[in-house]
Design a protein around this motif. Structure first.
Motif, PDB file in Angstrom:
ATOM      1  N   UNK A 100       6.139   7.809  -6.600  1.00 42.83           N
ATOM      2  CA  UNK A 100       6.286   7.793  -5.140  1.00 42.83           C
ATOM      3  C   UNK A 100       7.730   7.780  -4.631  1.00 42.83           C
ATOM      4  N   UNK A 101       8.693   7.540  -5.457  1.00 46.51           N
ATOM      5  CA  UNK A 101      10.093   7.461  -5.020  1.00 46.51           C
ATOM      6  C   UNK A 101      10.251   6.564  -3.792  1.00 46.51           C
ATOM      7  N   UNK A 102       9.933   5.305  -4.001  1.00 50.00           N
ATOM      8  CA  UNK A 102      10.020   4.288  -2.956  1.00 50.00           C
ATOM      9  C   UNK A 102      11.138   3.327  -3.306  1.00 50.00           C
ATOM     10  N   UNK A 103      11.970   2.989  -2.323  1.00 50.20           N
ATOM     11  CA  UNK A 103      12.933   1.908  -2.470  1.00 50.20           C
ATOM     12  C   UNK A 103      12.332   0.681  -1.819  1.00 50.20           C
ATOM     13  N   UNK A 104      12.196  -0.400  -2.567  1.00 51.42           N
ATOM     14  CA  UNK A 104      11.503  -1.590  -2.067  1.00 51.42           C
ATOM     15  C   UNK A 104      12.427  -2.790  -2.210  1.00 51.42           C
ATOM     16  N   UNK A 105      12.734  -3.446  -1.098  1.00 50.41           N
ATOM     17  CA  UNK A 105      13.497  -4.691  -1.141  1.00 50.41           C
ATOM     18  C   UNK A 105      12.515  -5.814  -0.824  1.00 50.41           C
ATOM     19  N   UNK A 106      12.218  -6.606  -1.848  1.00 54.55           N
ATOM     20  CA  UNK A 106      11.269  -7.698  -1.708  1.00 54.55           C
ATOM     21  C   UNK A 106      11.910  -8.857  -0.945  1.00 54.55           C
ATOM     22  N   UNK A 107      11.089  -9.685  -0.345  1.00 55.51           N
ATOM     23  CA  UNK A 107      11.569 -10.829   0.422  1.00 55.51           C
ATOM     24  C   UNK A 107      12.446 -11.737  -0.435  1.00 55.51           C
ATOM     25  N   UNK A 108      12.110 -11.867  -1.705  1.00 56.69           N
ATOM     26  CA  UNK A 108      12.880 -12.721  -2.612  1.00 56.69           C
ATOM     27  C   UNK A 108      13.996 -11.950  -3.326  1.00 56.69           C
ATOM     28  N   UNK A 109      14.172 -10.672  -2.986  1.00 55.65           N
ATOM     29  CA  UNK A 109      15.146  -9.737  -3.558  1.00 55.65           C
ATOM     30  C   UNK A 109      14.794  -9.281  -4.962  1.00 55.65           C
ATOM     31  N   UNK A 164      -7.690   4.380   3.585  1.00 60.71           N
ATOM     32  CA  UNK A 164      -6.320   4.643   4.005  1.00 60.71           C
ATOM     33  C   UNK A 164      -5.949   6.098   3.789  1.00 60.71           C
ATOM     34  N   UNK A 165      -4.991   6.533   4.582  1.00 62.36           N
ATOM     35  CA  UNK A 165      -4.319   7.816   4.395  1.00 62.36           C
ATOM     36  C   UNK A 165      -2.830   7.521   4.505  1.00 62.36           C
ATOM     37  N   UNK A 166      -2.113   7.702   3.416  1.00 58.44           N
ATOM     38  CA  UNK A 166      -0.668   7.463   3.389  1.00 58.44           C
ATOM     39  C   UNK A 166      -0.004   8.757   2.949  1.00 58.44           C
ATOM     40  N   UNK A 167       0.865   9.280   3.819  1.00 58.28           N
ATOM     41  CA  UNK A 167       1.614  10.491   3.488  1.00 58.28           C
ATOM     42  C   UNK A 167       3.098  10.219   3.670  1.00 58.28           C
ATOM     43  N   UNK A 187       3.550  14.895   1.737  1.00 60.45           N
ATOM     44  CA  UNK A 187       2.841  14.707   0.469  1.00 60.45           C
ATOM     45  C   UNK A 187       1.853  13.544   0.609  1.00 60.45           C
ATOM     46  N   UNK A 188       0.614  13.760   0.193  1.00 58.41           N
ATOM     47  CA  UNK A 188      -0.393  12.690   0.243  1.00 58.41           C
ATOM     48  C   UNK A 188      -0.183  11.747  -0.933  1.00 58.41           C
ATOM     49  N   UNK A 189       0.063  10.486  -0.614  1.00 52.63           N
ATOM     50  CA  UNK A 189       0.222   9.475  -1.635  1.00 52.63           C
ATOM     51  C   UNK A 189      -1.082   8.724  -1.851  1.00 52.63           C
ATOM     52  N   UNK A 190      -1.777   8.447  -0.756  1.00 52.00           N
ATOM     53  CA  UNK A 190      -3.093   7.804  -0.817  1.00 52.00           C
ATOM     54  C   UNK A 190      -3.982   8.477   0.215  1.00 52.00           C
ATOM     55  N   UNK A 216       0.838  -1.208   0.000  1.00 50.00           N
ATOM     56  CA  UNK A 216       0.000   0.000   0.000  1.00 50.00           C
ATOM     57  C   UNK A 216       0.868   1.252   0.000  1.00 50.00           C
ATOM     58  N   UNK A 217       1.924   1.263   0.785  1.00 47.76           N
ATOM     59  CA  UNK A 217       2.830   2.416   0.809  1.00 47.76           C
ATOM     60  C   UNK A 217       3.465   2.613  -0.560  1.00 47.76           C
ATOM     61  N   UNK A 218       3.873   1.511  -1.189  1.00 47.51           N
ATOM     62  CA  UNK A 218       4.529   1.580  -2.498  1.00 47.51           C
ATOM     63  C   UNK A 218       3.560   1.918  -3.632  1.00 47.51           C
TER      64      UNK A 218
END
Length: 184
Positions: free
Chosen positions: A37-46, A14-17, A21-24, A4-6
């Protein structure tokens, strides 16, 4: 929660800031697309690209930079993650801990406003987990952005978090501000 954040999941309510900045904001019908959104995401499987080298995986996340700057920045990030000398190896030739470090370097390459880590230490052995836990603690001090880490390991949470949130099926059960235990 991480999805949801990503922006990979659109919740009903939801309210995600982030950084003001309001993203959701479902009440106001606001939903910023994931690519904004400029999100860095490291997934469990990489989720590393198997056909690319460690350097190539990090460079793939640097498309926002001029082509001539990408390799140097990718090398800096690999060095930050203690991967000097492994730039030409493909994911299949890297240990689990090395793959995790490449995934972190790639996530940081996007110059994110928030770093999302999904069970980042679950796929490595105990010795590597302890070493990476120390490196994540150091990274937390070096990178001035929020880091959201999902884990089922209480010791890991205690060692790394400054705020613990216990959730069950999307419901927050407990919130506690915390000072990480430097001995873990």
């Amino acid at each position: 929660m991480l999805r949801a954040i990503a922006g990979l999941y659109r919740p009903e309510h939801a309210l995600i800031t982030c950084a003001g900045e309001r993203w959701t904001d479902t009440a106001a019908n606001v939903f910023l697309p994931p690519h904004n959104r400029r999100v860095g995401y490291v997934f469990q499987s990489y989720a590393l690209f198997p056909h690319l080298t460690a350097l190539g995986n990090v460079e793939a996340a640097l498309t926002h930079r001029p082509r001539g700057q990408r390799e140097a920045r990718a090398r800096e990030l690999l060095a930050l993650m203690h991967l000097d000398g492994l730039e030409t190896r493909k994911p299949g030739a890297l240990s689990g801990g090395e793959q995790q470090r490449v995934a972190l370097a790639r996530a940081l390459a996007r110059e994110p406003r928030v770093l999302l880590l999904d069970e980042p230490l679950s796929a490595v052995d105990r010795r590597t987990r302890r070493q990476l836990r120390g490196e994540l603690a150091a990274l937390r001090s070096a990178v001035p952005i929020p880091i959201v880490l999902v884990t089922h390991d209480l010791d890991e949470a205690i060692a790394l978090a400054d705020r613990l949130i216990v959730m069950d099926r999307g419901e927050i059960l407990q919130v506690d501000d915390h000072v990480p235990d430097k001995q873990h």
